[in-house]
Write a protein that holds these residues in place. Sequence first.
Motif, short mmCIF file in Angstrom:
data_model
loop_
_atom_site.label_atom_id
_atom_site.label_comp_id
_atom_site.label_asym_id
_atom_site.label_seq_id
_atom_site.Cartn_x
_atom_site.Cartn_y
_atom_site.Cartn_z
N UNK A 88 0.86 -1.19 0.00
CA UNK A 88 0.00 0.00 0.00
C UNK A 88 0.89 1.23 0.00
N UNK A 89 0.88 1.98 -1.11
CA UNK A 89 1.72 3.17 -1.22
C UNK A 89 1.35 4.24 -0.21
N UNK A 90 0.13 4.19 0.32
CA UNK A 90 -0.28 5.19 1.31
C UNK A 90 0.39 4.98 2.66
N UNK A 91 1.03 3.84 2.87
CA UNK A 91 1.77 3.63 4.11
C UNK A 91 2.91 4.63 4.24
N UNK A 92 3.48 5.04 3.12
CA UNK A 92 4.60 6.00 3.14
C UNK A 92 4.13 7.44 3.25
N UNK A 93 2.86 7.69 2.99
CA UNK A 93 2.33 9.06 3.03
C UNK A 93 1.50 9.33 1.80
N UNK A 94 1.15 10.59 1.60
CA UNK A 94 0.27 10.95 0.49
C UNK A 94 0.92 12.00 -0.41
N UNK A 95 0.43 12.07 -1.63
CA UNK A 95 0.90 13.08 -2.57
C UNK A 95 0.54 14.47 -2.07
N UNK A 96 -0.61 14.60 -1.44
CA UNK A 96 -1.02 15.90 -0.91
C UNK A 96 -0.04 16.40 0.14
N UNK A 97 0.48 15.50 0.97
CA UNK A 97 1.47 15.90 1.98
C UNK A 97 2.76 16.34 1.31
N UNK A 98 3.12 15.70 0.21
CA UNK A 98 4.31 16.12 -0.54
C UNK A 98 4.21 17.59 -0.91
N UNK A 99 3.06 17.97 -1.46
CA UNK A 99 2.88 19.36 -1.90
C UNK A 99 2.80 20.30 -0.71
N UNK A 100 2.09 19.90 0.33
CA UNK A 100 1.91 20.77 1.49
C UNK A 100 3.25 21.16 2.11
N UNK A 101 4.17 20.20 2.19
CA UNK A 101 5.46 20.46 2.82
C UNK A 101 6.58 20.71 1.82
N UNK A 102 6.30 20.51 0.53
CA UNK A 102 7.33 20.73 -0.48
C UNK A 102 8.49 19.77 -0.37
N UNK A 103 8.23 18.57 0.13
CA UNK A 103 9.26 17.54 0.30
C UNK A 103 8.65 16.19 -0.03
N UNK A 138 4.90 15.15 -12.84
CA UNK A 138 3.73 15.35 -13.69
C UNK A 138 2.62 14.38 -13.29
N UNK A 139 2.97 13.11 -13.12
CA UNK A 139 1.96 12.11 -12.77
C UNK A 139 1.35 12.38 -11.40
N UNK A 140 2.17 12.80 -10.44
CA UNK A 140 1.64 13.06 -9.10
C UNK A 140 0.74 14.29 -9.10
N UNK A 141 1.09 15.32 -9.90
CA UNK A 141 0.22 16.49 -9.99
C UNK A 141 -1.11 16.10 -10.63
N UNK A 142 -1.07 15.28 -11.67
CA UNK A 142 -2.29 14.84 -12.32
C UNK A 142 -3.15 14.00 -11.38
N UNK A 143 -2.49 13.30 -10.46
CA UNK A 143 -3.25 12.55 -9.45
C UNK A 143 -4.03 13.52 -8.57
N UNK A 144 -3.41 14.63 -8.19
CA UNK A 144 -4.12 15.66 -7.44
C UNK A 144 -5.23 16.27 -8.28
N UNK A 145 -4.92 16.52 -9.54
CA UNK A 145 -5.91 17.14 -10.44
C UNK A 145 -7.13 16.25 -10.60
N UNK A 146 -6.93 14.94 -10.55
CA UNK A 146 -8.05 14.02 -10.73
C UNK A 146 -9.04 14.09 -9.57
N UNK A 147 -8.62 14.68 -8.45
CA UNK A 147 -9.50 14.83 -7.30
C UNK A 147 -10.18 16.20 -7.29
N UNK A 148 -9.81 17.06 -8.24
CA UNK A 148 -10.46 18.36 -8.37
C UNK A 148 -9.72 19.47 -7.67
N UNK A 149 -9.67 20.65 -8.33
CA UNK A 149 -9.12 21.88 -7.78
C UNK A 149 -7.67 21.73 -7.29
N UNK A 150 -6.77 21.32 -8.16
CA UNK A 150 -5.37 21.19 -7.76
C UNK A 150 -4.67 22.54 -7.76
N UNK A 151 -3.48 22.64 -7.15
CA UNK A 151 -2.70 23.88 -7.30
C UNK A 151 -2.27 24.03 -8.75
#
Length: 294
Positions: A88-103, A138-151
Amino acid sequence: MKVLVHLGVHKTATTFIQSQLANNRQALAAKGFGVAGIWAVRRRFTSLFDRLAWFDPVWRSVTRPTLRRKLDKLMAEHQGIDTFLLSDENLAGTIAANYLFGRLYPWAAMRTKILKGVLAGHDTHYFLCIRRYPDYLVSSWLQLASKGRPPAFEKYIEKFSPESRGWAELVSELADAVGRDRLTVWTYDWFSDDPRRVFEMLAPGTDFVLAEEELKREILPSLTVKGLNVISLLEEHLTKGELKRMSRFVRNFDFDEPNPKLEITDPALLSAYDAKFRTDLDRIRALGVELHAS
């Protein structure tokens, strides 16, 4: 019991790997391997793990036994196995957290330490896939975009400059958390060249029947430029839930060409990301972690 933990990360064919493990459950069981479906893992373990991880530093005596019981129950449903595969890739964290903290995956090491504690007493090994920065971002941003209203795409990319924390730092932290001899890393390119190699590591000796055509067409395809434009135009008219459902439909919609994929096009930035990735691989090798790269 031996427990093999596939940590992901996102957008590195995790869904393909999970689906192929699920499709080959009988062959796996015949060789002593057990695997739970991704939705069972998320519903019965990861969702609770997400909530309790924040309390672990203070309430460890409560959080870890609770999580241990949940995971033990999940594994106990697979009788007569020697090895349990947890993916489960979510065990490591989420793409949203990547953007929130810029890491990239800022809490992965902390979360993996908790998981290591939960699995204490088992013989554990951890697996991670990393991907070239332009494709991953690019893929991770599109993953956010697929949930609506991305940065904005440009704003998202700026958060992950070639000078920022990257794969080498993530792998180093994970190696410190679980031990260098208990961590295996592969690149997405290496996996794509021959997907069977990963399954041979996860479940050696198993006669896998891989639906490789699923990988070629991408089980979770990214939004294309046309699809992205459609979702953007609908943002002000649909609810968040409706946007998610619509993006799922649009990702699989057969648009007429030209329908290009979103890309980073700045030559200087692409060159810097490429240099960073090569340096990352050198640093990971220097750690003594098992690395598979093309």
